[in-house]
Motif scaffolding. Sequence first.
Motif, short mmCIF file in Angstrom:
data_model
loop_
_atom_site.label_atom_id
_atom_site.label_comp_id
_atom_site.label_asym_id
_atom_site.label_seq_id
_atom_site.Cartn_x
_atom_site.Cartn_y
_atom_site.Cartn_z
N VAL A 234 -7.25 -19.55 39.93
CA VAL A 234 -5.88 -19.97 40.20
C VAL A 234 -5.69 -20.17 41.70
N VAL A 235 -4.98 -21.23 42.05
CA VAL A 235 -4.53 -21.45 43.42
C VAL A 235 -3.03 -21.76 43.37
N PHE A 236 -2.25 -21.05 44.19
CA PHE A 236 -0.82 -21.32 44.31
C PHE A 236 -0.57 -21.99 45.66
N ALA A 237 0.23 -23.05 45.66
CA ALA A 237 0.50 -23.78 46.90
C ALA A 237 1.97 -24.16 46.96
N GLN A 238 2.54 -24.13 48.16
CA GLN A 238 3.94 -24.51 48.30
C GLN A 238 4.06 -25.98 48.65
N GLN A 239 4.99 -26.63 47.94
CA GLN A 239 5.32 -28.02 48.24
C GLN A 239 6.04 -28.09 49.57
N ASN A 240 5.85 -29.15 50.28
CA ASN A 240 6.52 -29.36 51.55
C ASN A 240 8.02 -29.55 51.31
N PRO A 241 8.88 -28.66 51.81
CA PRO A 241 10.32 -28.79 51.54
C PRO A 241 10.91 -30.08 52.10
N ALA A 242 10.30 -30.63 53.14
CA ALA A 242 10.82 -31.87 53.72
C ALA A 242 10.68 -33.04 52.74
N VAL A 243 9.63 -33.05 51.93
CA VAL A 243 9.49 -34.15 50.97
C VAL A 243 10.36 -33.95 49.74
N ILE A 244 10.66 -32.70 49.40
CA ILE A 244 11.64 -32.45 48.33
C ILE A 244 12.97 -33.08 48.73
N ASP A 245 13.35 -32.95 50.00
CA ASP A 245 14.60 -33.52 50.48
C ASP A 245 14.56 -35.04 50.56
N PHE A 263 -5.70 -36.39 44.50
CA PHE A 263 -5.17 -37.58 45.17
C PHE A 263 -3.77 -37.22 45.62
N HIS A 264 -3.53 -37.16 46.94
CA HIS A 264 -2.26 -36.62 47.41
C HIS A 264 -1.82 -37.32 48.69
N HIS A 265 -0.52 -37.21 48.96
CA HIS A 265 0.04 -37.73 50.20
C HIS A 265 -0.19 -36.73 51.32
N GLN A 266 -0.25 -37.23 52.53
CA GLN A 266 -0.47 -36.37 53.69
C GLN A 266 0.59 -35.29 53.82
N ASP A 267 1.82 -35.57 53.38
CA ASP A 267 2.93 -34.63 53.55
C ASP A 267 3.25 -33.84 52.28
N ALA A 268 2.33 -33.80 51.32
CA ALA A 268 2.65 -33.19 50.03
C ALA A 268 2.86 -31.68 50.10
N PHE A 269 2.04 -30.98 50.89
CA PHE A 269 2.03 -29.52 50.85
C PHE A 269 2.29 -28.92 52.23
N LEU A 270 2.73 -27.67 52.21
CA LEU A 270 2.69 -26.86 53.41
C LEU A 270 1.27 -26.29 53.54
N ASN A 271 0.85 -26.10 54.79
CA ASN A 271 -0.47 -25.47 55.03
C ASN A 271 -1.58 -26.20 54.26
N THR A 272 -1.61 -27.52 54.41
CA THR A 272 -2.52 -28.34 53.61
C THR A 272 -3.97 -27.93 53.80
N GLU A 278 -8.99 -23.46 49.96
CA GLU A 278 -9.02 -22.52 48.83
C GLU A 278 -9.47 -23.23 47.56
N LEU A 279 -8.98 -24.43 47.33
CA LEU A 279 -9.42 -25.20 46.16
C LEU A 279 -10.93 -25.47 46.23
N HIS A 280 -11.40 -25.85 47.39
CA HIS A 280 -12.82 -26.14 47.56
C HIS A 280 -13.67 -24.90 47.27
N GLY A 281 -13.26 -23.76 47.84
CA GLY A 281 -14.04 -22.54 47.66
C GLY A 281 -14.08 -22.06 46.22
N LYS A 282 -12.93 -22.09 45.55
CA LYS A 282 -12.88 -21.59 44.17
C LYS A 282 -13.57 -22.54 43.21
N LEU A 283 -13.48 -23.83 43.45
CA LEU A 283 -14.19 -24.77 42.60
C LEU A 283 -15.70 -24.72 42.83
N GLN A 284 -16.08 -24.54 44.07
CA GLN A 284 -17.51 -24.42 44.38
C GLN A 284 -18.11 -23.21 43.67
N ALA A 285 -17.35 -22.12 43.60
CA ALA A 285 -17.83 -20.92 42.90
C ALA A 285 -18.01 -21.17 41.41
#
Length: 448
Positions: A234-245, A263-272, A278-285
């Motif tokens: 599992v990976v939890f990620a926060q959406q960028n609040p600026a794009v919600i607005d 496939f994502h936009h440059q501004d999709a997430f916080l702490n991209t 984290e996605l790379h590490g957990k999928l690699q495992a």
Amino acid sequence: MKSFEVNFDGLVGPTHNYGGLSFGNVASQSNSQQASNPREAALQGLEKMKALMDMGFVQGVLAPQERPDVAALRSLGFGGTDAQVIEKAAKEAMPLLVASCSASSMWVANAATVSPSADTADGRVHFTAANLNCKFHRSIEHPTTSRVLGAMFADPEHFAHHAALPAVAQFGDEGAANHTRFCRSYGEAGVEFFVYGRSAFDSRYPAPQKYPARQTLEASQAVARLHGLSDAGVVFAQQNPAVIDQGVFHNDVIAVGNGELLFHHQDAFLNTEHVLAELHGKLQARGAAFQSICVPRDQVAVEDAVRSYLFNSQLLSRADGSMLLIVPEECRSNPRVWQYLQSLTASGGPVSEVKVFDLKQSMQNGGGPACLRLRVALKETELAAVNPGVIMTPALYGTLTRWVNTHYRDALRESDLADPQLLLECRTALDELTQILKLGAVYPFQIN
């Protein structure tokens, strides 16, 4: 054993209308009060289902809700016969009648969150119906959603169903629109990616200022627990609040994933950078090679992404390992988005082809190709246990097309919702549909 990712598309309901009910959904609000065409909307959706079936993908159908929802209106104090309830609501509180007639269940990406058996502790496919409690017109969906999913995936040896989370703000849950799964193969253990807009209990998480953040971290965590998912998966990620607005009300408006690709936009997430690492590490495992395609804001602005629904697309794996991107016609109509897509397919990367579909009726109400489908990864034995009546075939496509042409109106305005005859038309149509799809009694008018 073979495994499949099956797309179960929502069948557009007979009361498809532009009520403008979804604050934060730019398309929904901008087309409010326009006349809709329920027949055209349903046929457009069916044409997409058939096209994917014809391309060799396993395709399913998810039935719409009963609308108007007379029971919801009764719970708000309108009494009498069904016709009188509708008449009183139209006279005293038209916005409530419009909400009770919403056909938003067509966007089944919000119906539930699904975890495949390869990820869960008990080795079953788990479903949790979304409470959708941010909007009244959607919060009334989950009881019927649960019954329909239960009729589609009925075998308890293979499938587990969970009730919607508590209908309070702290556990706002919008279903698979904020959930993506990555894996090397659909039948192997993967990593489930939950994207949330805010935390209900921790004020350190930034929140949008203009539009509501519908998904909470706590809801995503609860679903992961219910499904028996491990921390390693599992990976939890926060959406960028600026794009919600800016109108990105769900993650599937700014990012889409499939297999080993995000496939994502440059501004999709916080702490991209942290999220991708984290996605790379957990999928690699888990033996998978994670890839990401980041769309730069200087090539496609967030406004262009929202207007074209570039990311509200379907990313599908072909047998040869290449990927197909299903996009709405609005992407071709946007010069910047279309130029980017041409360069994407010419780059030699994993996305080898883009196919365009006309989904104008859905798009005008705020939902694109990805909104219309719920993805369910199934092993061969699990697919065999699915209710066969909901799997698309040429014969079923023909039957559903005739059914739509028989029962659906070709124009619907807000004033038409006050017509009690519309309720009778809908119930007649849905009663026949449950027989076509072999669902049994799933609607309130069939049960009560």
